[in-house]
Design an enzyme around this catalytic site. Structure first.
Site, PDB file in Angstrom:
ATOM      1  N   ASP A  10     166.384  35.442  31.740  1.00  0.00           N
ATOM      2  CA  ASP A  10     166.236  34.545  32.875  1.00  0.00           C
ATOM      3  C   ASP A  10     167.282  33.436  32.715  1.00  0.00           C
ATOM      4  O   ASP A  10     167.874  33.278  31.634  1.00  0.00           O
ATOM      5  CB  ASP A  10     164.809  33.974  32.866  1.00  0.00           C
ATOM      6  CG  ASP A  10     164.617  32.878  33.889  1.00  0.00           C
ATOM      7  OD1 ASP A  10     164.927  33.111  35.080  1.00  0.00           O
ATOM      8  OD2 ASP A  10     164.155  31.779  33.506  1.00  0.00           O
ATOM      9  N   CYS A  11     167.486  32.660  33.758  1.00  0.00           N
ATOM     10  CA  CYS A  11     168.500  31.605  33.699  1.00  0.00           C
ATOM     11  C   CYS A  11     167.868  30.211  33.567  1.00  0.00           C
ATOM     12  O   CYS A  11     167.917  29.586  32.518  1.00  0.00           O
ATOM     13  CB  CYS A  11     169.387  31.670  34.945  1.00  0.00           C
ATOM     14  SG  CYS A  11     170.792  30.526  34.908  1.00  0.00           S
ATOM     15  N   ASP A  12     167.231  29.734  34.634  1.00  0.00           N
ATOM     16  CA  ASP A  12     166.711  28.364  34.673  1.00  0.00           C
ATOM     17  C   ASP A  12     165.551  28.178  33.702  1.00  0.00           C
ATOM     18  O   ASP A  12     164.540  28.886  33.768  1.00  0.00           O
ATOM     19  CB  ASP A  12     166.250  28.021  36.093  1.00  0.00           C
ATOM     20  CG  ASP A  12     167.378  28.158  37.104  1.00  0.00           C
ATOM     21  OD1 ASP A  12     168.367  27.430  36.967  1.00  0.00           O
ATOM     22  OD2 ASP A  12     167.265  29.003  38.006  1.00  0.00           O
ATOM     23  N   ASP A 170     161.079  32.110  30.408  1.00  0.00           N
ATOM     24  CA  ASP A 170     160.199  30.984  30.080  1.00  0.00           C
ATOM     25  C   ASP A 170     159.084  30.784  31.096  1.00  0.00           C
ATOM     26  O   ASP A 170     158.106  30.087  30.807  1.00  0.00           O
ATOM     27  CB  ASP A 170     161.017  29.684  29.990  1.00  0.00           C
ATOM     28  CG  ASP A 170     161.458  29.190  31.371  1.00  0.00           C
ATOM     29  OD1 ASP A 170     161.121  28.053  31.743  1.00  0.00           O
ATOM     30  OD2 ASP A 170     162.135  29.962  32.082  1.00  0.00           O
TER      31      ASP A 170
END
Length: 226
Positions: A10-12, A170
């Protein structure tokens, strides 16, 4: 120790500390559109969730239906403010650069955000060198987490079966999507006081713990095929 594993990040909130910047942009734009919103609510209730779903939730909560025109201008305003925030102060999550440098598996990014935002995250944080153009956006395929479609798409595009993929996320919606995709899932749980890690996912609290989990997975997979 290398293996036939693909790491799907994932990124953010996983790779980059963009969530507080997004929360501020949402507060500014939604409140200005007549949908009062506090930044803390993004962090507490809406992390990782598709923007359109946040707007819909606020409309229902406040009993207000904004026009399509206002919806579009509000999103444009939010995206512009977020980009300004990112260019000014976006940083990688602590430990990410050092940990990515240790890993030698195939890796990519799969995010609920637009591709432009993912690319900007990679550019401004300096993490782009680890991923190149292996960036996958829910907006490109029209499927958002917690639907598993984005992770299936990323795994297939990378040339790996679900059982060869490890999702690192997350947010609860990302963990749910990874499990539904039939993939191994590592939940970076930084909010363990209010969020639980579902059964079937590995829990870590710091990014630096990831190589140890990957090594355990590799050993487990190797023992199963012997």
């Amino acid at each position: 120790m290398a293996s036939d594993l693909c790491l799907i990040f994932d990124c953010d909130g996983t790779l980059v500390d963009s969530e507080p910047l997004l929360a501020e942009a949402l507060e500014h734009s939604l409140t200005g559109a007549g949908l009062p919103f506090e930044a803390r609510r993004y962090m507490e209730e809406f992390r990782g969730i598709q923007y359109a779903r946040i707007v819909a939730a606020m409309e229902e909560e406040h009993g207000v239906k904004i026009t399509d025109e206002l919806r579009d201008t509000t999103e444009e305003s939010m995206r512009q403010r977020l980009e300004e925030n990112m260019r000014a102060s976006l940083e990688p999550i602590e430990g990410v650069e050092e940990t990515l440098a240790e890993l030698d598996q195939a890796c990519c990014v799969a995010s609920n955000g637009p591709l432009r935002k993912i690319r900007l995250s990679m550019e401004t944080s300096g993490l782009g060198r680890f991923f190149g153009d292996r960036l996958f956006s829910a907006y490109e395929i029209g499927t958002w987490k917690p639907d598993p479609g984005l992770y299936h798409h990323a795994g297939e595009a990378m040339g790996f079966a679900p059982e060869q993929c490890v999702v690192i996320d997350d947010a609860p919606v990302g963990v749910e999507a990874g499990l539904a995709a039939g993939m191994h899932v590592v939940h970076i749980n930084r909010f363990s006081e209010r969020e639980s890690t579902p059964q079937g996912a590995w829990q870590i609290r710091r990014f630096e713990e990831l190589p140890g989990i990957i090594e355990q997975l590799q050993r487990r997979i190797a023992s199963m095929v012997q």
